[in-house]
Motif scaffolding. Structure first.
Motif, PDB file in Angstrom:
ATOM      1  N   TYR A  53      -2.654  -2.258   3.238  1.00 43.62           N
ATOM      2  CA  TYR A  53      -2.866  -3.224   4.315  1.00 43.62           C
ATOM      3  C   TYR A  53      -3.233  -2.516   5.610  1.00 43.62           C
ATOM      4  O   TYR A  53      -2.854  -1.369   5.838  1.00 43.62           O
ATOM      5  CB  TYR A  53      -1.569  -4.001   4.607  1.00 43.62           C
ATOM      6  CG  TYR A  53      -0.844  -4.542   3.405  1.00 43.62           C
ATOM      7  CD1 TYR A  53      -0.050  -3.720   2.615  1.00 43.62           C
ATOM      8  CD2 TYR A  53      -0.916  -5.898   3.074  1.00 43.62           C
ATOM      9  CE1 TYR A  53       0.635  -4.215   1.517  1.00 43.62           C
ATOM     10  CE2 TYR A  53      -0.226  -6.404   1.984  1.00 43.62           C
ATOM     11  CZ  TYR A  53       0.542  -5.557   1.212  1.00 43.62           C
ATOM     12  OH  TYR A  53       1.232  -6.052   0.126  1.00 43.62           O
ATOM     13  N   TYR A  78      -2.684  -3.555   9.717  1.00 41.87           N
ATOM     14  CA  TYR A  78      -2.128  -4.462  10.707  1.00 41.87           C
ATOM     15  C   TYR A  78      -2.557  -4.004  12.090  1.00 41.87           C
ATOM     16  O   TYR A  78      -2.760  -2.816  12.328  1.00 41.87           O
ATOM     17  CB  TYR A  78      -0.590  -4.432  10.679  1.00 41.87           C
ATOM     18  CG  TYR A  78       0.046  -5.142   9.522  1.00 41.87           C
ATOM     19  CD1 TYR A  78       0.232  -4.492   8.307  1.00 41.87           C
ATOM     20  CD2 TYR A  78       0.501  -6.450   9.652  1.00 41.87           C
ATOM     21  CE1 TYR A  78       0.835  -5.135   7.244  1.00 41.87           C
ATOM     22  CE2 TYR A  78       1.121  -7.102   8.587  1.00 41.87           C
ATOM     23  CZ  TYR A  78       1.281  -6.431   7.394  1.00 41.87           C
ATOM     24  OH  TYR A  78       1.883  -7.073   6.347  1.00 41.87           O
ATOM     25  N   ILE A 126      -1.611  -9.164  10.349  1.00 43.87           N
ATOM     26  CA  ILE A 126      -2.358  -8.615   9.225  1.00 43.87           C
ATOM     27  C   ILE A 126      -3.852  -8.739   9.504  1.00 43.87           C
ATOM     28  O   ILE A 126      -4.312  -9.729  10.071  1.00 43.87           O
ATOM     29  CB  ILE A 126      -1.991  -9.364   7.919  1.00 43.87           C
ATOM     30  CG1 ILE A 126      -2.695  -8.747   6.711  1.00 43.87           C
ATOM     31  CG2 ILE A 126      -2.319 -10.845   8.023  1.00 43.87           C
ATOM     32  CD1 ILE A 126      -1.968  -7.619   6.107  1.00 43.87           C
ATOM     33  N   GLN A 147       2.339  -4.492  -6.204  1.00 40.37           N
ATOM     34  CA  GLN A 147       2.107  -5.885  -6.537  1.00 40.37           C
ATOM     35  C   GLN A 147       3.089  -6.248  -7.630  1.00 40.37           C
ATOM     36  O   GLN A 147       2.811  -6.146  -8.810  1.00 40.37           O
ATOM     37  CB  GLN A 147       0.680  -6.091  -7.042  1.00 40.37           C
ATOM     38  CG  GLN A 147       0.395  -7.539  -7.416  1.00 40.37           C
ATOM     39  CD  GLN A 147      -0.975  -7.711  -8.035  1.00 40.37           C
ATOM     40  OE1 GLN A 147      -1.801  -6.813  -7.983  1.00 40.37           O
ATOM     41  NE2 GLN A 147      -1.231  -8.856  -8.619  1.00 40.37           N
ATOM     42  N   GLY A 149       5.568 -11.982  -8.732  1.00 37.20           N
ATOM     43  CA  GLY A 149       6.112 -12.802  -7.648  1.00 37.20           C
ATOM     44  C   GLY A 149       5.739 -12.256  -6.291  1.00 37.20           C
ATOM     45  O   GLY A 149       5.994 -12.871  -5.267  1.00 37.20           O
ATOM     46  N   GLY A 150       5.109 -11.051  -6.285  1.00 39.60           N
ATOM     47  CA  GLY A 150       4.577 -10.526  -5.024  1.00 39.60           C
ATOM     48  C   GLY A 150       5.615 -10.243  -3.971  1.00 39.60           C
ATOM     49  O   GLY A 150       5.394 -10.492  -2.793  1.00 39.60           O
ATOM     50  N   ARG A 151       6.766  -9.708  -4.376  1.00 40.56           N
ATOM     51  CA  ARG A 151       7.818  -9.519  -3.381  1.00 40.56           C
ATOM     52  C   ARG A 151       8.054  -8.055  -3.027  1.00 40.56           C
ATOM     53  O   ARG A 151       9.089  -7.706  -2.503  1.00 40.56           O
ATOM     54  CB  ARG A 151       9.136 -10.110  -3.893  1.00 40.56           C
ATOM     55  CG  ARG A 151       9.070 -11.580  -4.167  1.00 40.56           C
ATOM     56  CD  ARG A 151       8.464 -12.331  -3.032  1.00 40.56           C
ATOM     57  NE  ARG A 151       8.685 -13.765  -3.177  1.00 40.56           N
ATOM     58  CZ  ARG A 151       8.012 -14.694  -2.544  1.00 40.56           C
ATOM     59  NH1 ARG A 151       7.056 -14.345  -1.727  1.00 40.56           N
ATOM     60  NH2 ARG A 151       8.277 -15.966  -2.718  1.00 40.56           N
ATOM     61  N   GLU A 184       8.326  -4.803  -1.076  1.00 35.14           N
ATOM     62  CA  GLU A 184       8.411  -4.514   0.346  1.00 35.14           C
ATOM     63  C   GLU A 184       7.249  -3.618   0.748  1.00 35.14           C
ATOM     64  O   GLU A 184       6.768  -2.816  -0.042  1.00 35.14           O
ATOM     65  CB  GLU A 184       9.732  -3.835   0.669  1.00 35.14           C
ATOM     66  CG  GLU A 184       9.852  -2.442   0.090  1.00 35.14           C
ATOM     67  CD  GLU A 184      11.104  -1.713   0.504  1.00 35.14           C
ATOM     68  OE1 GLU A 184      12.121  -1.869  -0.191  1.00 35.14           O
ATOM     69  OE2 GLU A 184      11.056  -0.978   1.497  1.00 35.14           O
ATOM     70  N   GLN A 185       6.843  -3.754   1.971  1.00 32.46           N
ATOM     71  CA  GLN A 185       5.738  -2.959   2.481  1.00 32.46           C
ATOM     72  C   GLN A 185       6.266  -1.738   3.230  1.00 32.46           C
ATOM     73  O   GLN A 185       7.202  -1.842   4.021  1.00 32.46           O
ATOM     74  CB  GLN A 185       4.867  -3.820   3.397  1.00 32.46           C
ATOM     75  CG  GLN A 185       4.172  -4.947   2.629  1.00 32.46           C
ATOM     76  CD  GLN A 185       3.283  -5.796   3.498  1.00 32.46           C
ATOM     77  OE1 GLN A 185       2.870  -5.376   4.579  1.00 32.46           O
ATOM     78  NE2 GLN A 185       2.976  -6.988   3.038  1.00 32.46           N
ATOM     79  N   PHE A 202       5.292   1.189   5.876  1.00 33.50           N
ATOM     80  CA  PHE A 202       4.332   1.349   6.958  1.00 33.50           C
ATOM     81  C   PHE A 202       4.100   2.811   7.312  1.00 33.50           C
ATOM     82  O   PHE A 202       5.009   3.642   7.222  1.00 33.50           O
ATOM     83  CB  PHE A 202       4.819   0.620   8.214  1.00 33.50           C
ATOM     84  CG  PHE A 202       4.625  -0.873   8.147  1.00 33.50           C
ATOM     85  CD1 PHE A 202       5.499  -1.662   7.419  1.00 33.50           C
ATOM     86  CD2 PHE A 202       3.567  -1.477   8.805  1.00 33.50           C
ATOM     87  CE1 PHE A 202       5.320  -3.042   7.350  1.00 33.50           C
ATOM     88  CE2 PHE A 202       3.392  -2.858   8.741  1.00 33.50           C
ATOM     89  CZ  PHE A 202       4.266  -3.637   8.010  1.00 33.50           C
ATOM     90  N   GLY A 203       2.878   3.087   7.755  1.00 32.32           N
ATOM     91  CA  GLY A 203       2.579   4.376   8.344  1.00 32.32           C
ATOM     92  C   GLY A 203       3.066   4.420   9.788  1.00 32.32           C
ATOM     93  O   GLY A 203       3.550   3.419  10.312  1.00 32.32           O
ATOM     94  N   TYR A 263      12.568  -5.934   9.428  1.00 33.68           N
ATOM     95  CA  TYR A 263      12.100  -4.566   9.570  1.00 33.68           C
ATOM     96  C   TYR A 263      12.664  -4.003  10.862  1.00 33.68           C
ATOM     97  O   TYR A 263      12.852  -4.712  11.842  1.00 33.68           O
ATOM     98  CB  TYR A 263      10.569  -4.513   9.633  1.00 33.68           C
ATOM     99  CG  TYR A 263       9.880  -4.597   8.293  1.00 33.68           C
ATOM    100  CD1 TYR A 263       9.695  -5.823   7.666  1.00 33.68           C
ATOM    101  CD2 TYR A 263       9.427  -3.451   7.660  1.00 33.68           C
ATOM    102  CE1 TYR A 263       9.067  -5.894   6.431  1.00 33.68           C
ATOM    103  CE2 TYR A 263       8.797  -3.514   6.418  1.00 33.68           C
ATOM    104  CZ  TYR A 263       8.625  -4.744   5.818  1.00 33.68           C
ATOM    105  OH  TYR A 263       8.006  -4.810   4.596  1.00 33.68           O
ATOM    106  N   ALA A 319       4.384 -17.265  -4.636  1.00 33.83           N
ATOM    107  CA  ALA A 319       4.419 -16.136  -5.556  1.00 33.83           C
ATOM    108  C   ALA A 319       3.107 -15.372  -5.443  1.00 33.83           C
ATOM    109  O   ALA A 319       2.034 -15.962  -5.396  1.00 33.83           O
ATOM    110  CB  ALA A 319       4.604 -16.639  -6.983  1.00 33.83           C
ATOM    111  N   GLY A 320       3.202 -14.078  -5.384  1.00 33.87           N
ATOM    112  CA  GLY A 320       2.000 -13.270  -5.284  1.00 33.87           C
ATOM    113  C   GLY A 320       1.451 -13.143  -3.880  1.00 33.87           C
ATOM    114  O   GLY A 320       0.396 -12.569  -3.667  1.00 33.87           O
ATOM    115  N   TYR A 355       1.101 -11.582  -0.316  1.00 37.43           N
ATOM    116  CA  TYR A 355       1.375 -10.313   0.345  1.00 37.43           C
ATOM    117  C   TYR A 355       1.256 -10.445   1.838  1.00 37.43           C
ATOM    118  O   TYR A 355       1.398  -9.492   2.554  1.00 37.43           O
ATOM    119  CB  TYR A 355       0.374  -9.252  -0.140  1.00 37.43           C
ATOM    120  CG  TYR A 355       0.174  -9.314  -1.622  1.00 37.43           C
ATOM    121  CD1 TYR A 355      -0.895  -9.983  -2.171  1.00 37.43           C
ATOM    122  CD2 TYR A 355       1.106  -8.743  -2.459  1.00 37.43           C
ATOM    123  CE1 TYR A 355      -1.054 -10.067  -3.534  1.00 37.43           C
ATOM    124  CE2 TYR A 355       0.946  -8.819  -3.821  1.00 37.43           C
ATOM    125  CZ  TYR A 355      -0.129  -9.479  -4.354  1.00 37.43           C
ATOM    126  OH  TYR A 355      -0.277  -9.561  -5.698  1.00 37.43           O
TER     127      TYR A 355
END
Lengths: 115, 113
Positions: free
Chosen positions: A33, A35, A45, A96, A99-101, A103-104, A106-107, B36, B96-97, B99
């Motif tokens: 991603y 941001y 985003i 991925q 359910g796409g959950r 965690e992201q 970050f840089g 976060y 769901a899915g 991002y």
């Protein structure tokens, strides 16, 4: 070992120039991603790539073009820089998951200043 | 239009006491929420999350509470430590899915020794 790295950390440039910010992740994630955190501190985003395919493309000027040469890299190229592009740009990555959950991660961010 | 709101830009708490950071959202489609933490000159780091099927999630000193009817969540830090001083962002996503995280503006927490 840095998980998500960005270069450069600081970028100062003149209006009208073209610049690139590079991002690399060594976490084996399949989604990356970009941001933008503007002066009002909102993190928004811009783009998201999954397995090198664009999956999110928010309303950003087409002067911004992401490029993903492989799953571990997502670079951001900006043409004809404007004063309003001054911001901190963060790269992030995630799995991925079903359910796409995922965690992201970050840089550290790239602070872009356009003069 | 802010879909995720953190109305307190800053909060000061004495070391050892409880810190409570609040977050409100307007989009009823949001079903997953994250907190976060961000130190200066660093990227945000994931702290804790909660699904809309739960009303509480705990991880050590950190607990997130979700009140779906009020569209409100809060992060409790007990006991607060000076190292917790940072900016805390609330984020949400839907489906769901998905991002696409929508972030709040952040709350700067200062823990005073």
């Amino acid at each position: 070992d840095t998980a998500v790295s960005q270069t450069p950390k600081y970028l100062v440039t003149q209006m009208g120039n073209d610049k690139s910010i590079k991002c690399e992740q060594n976490l084996g994630h399949d989604t990356m991603y970009w941001y933008k955190q503007d002066s009002k501190k909102f993190l928004k985003i811009m783009f998201s790539y999954n397995n090198k395919e664009l999956i999110i493309n928010e309303t950003v000027p087409n002067r911004f073009s992401p490029k993903s040469p492989d799953k571990a890299h997502l670079n951001l190229h900006i043409n004809s820089l404007e004063l309003g592009d001054s911001a901190v740009y963060f790269c992030a990555s995630s799995y991925q998951l079903a359910g796409g959950r995922g965690e992201q991660f970050f840089g550290p961010g790239t602070r872009l200043t356009v003069l | 239009d802010q879909q995720v709101k953190q109305n307190s830009p800053s909060l000061s708490v004495q070391e050892g006491r409880i810190s409570i950071l609040n977050c409100d959202y307007t989009n009823s489609m949001f079903d997953y929420f994250l907190w976060y933490k961000k130190y200066p000159a660093e990227g945000p780091t994931f702290l804790i999350s909660i699904s809309s099927i739960k009303d509480k999630n705990e991880d050590g000193r950190f607990t997130v509470f979700l009140n779906k009817s009020a569209k409100h969540l809060s992060l409790h830090i007990v006991p607060s430590q000076p190292g917790d001083s940072a900016v805390y962002f609330c984020a949400a996503c839907s489906g769901a899915g998905s991002y696409q995280l929508t972030f709040g503006k952040g709350t700067k927490l200062s823990v005073i020794p």
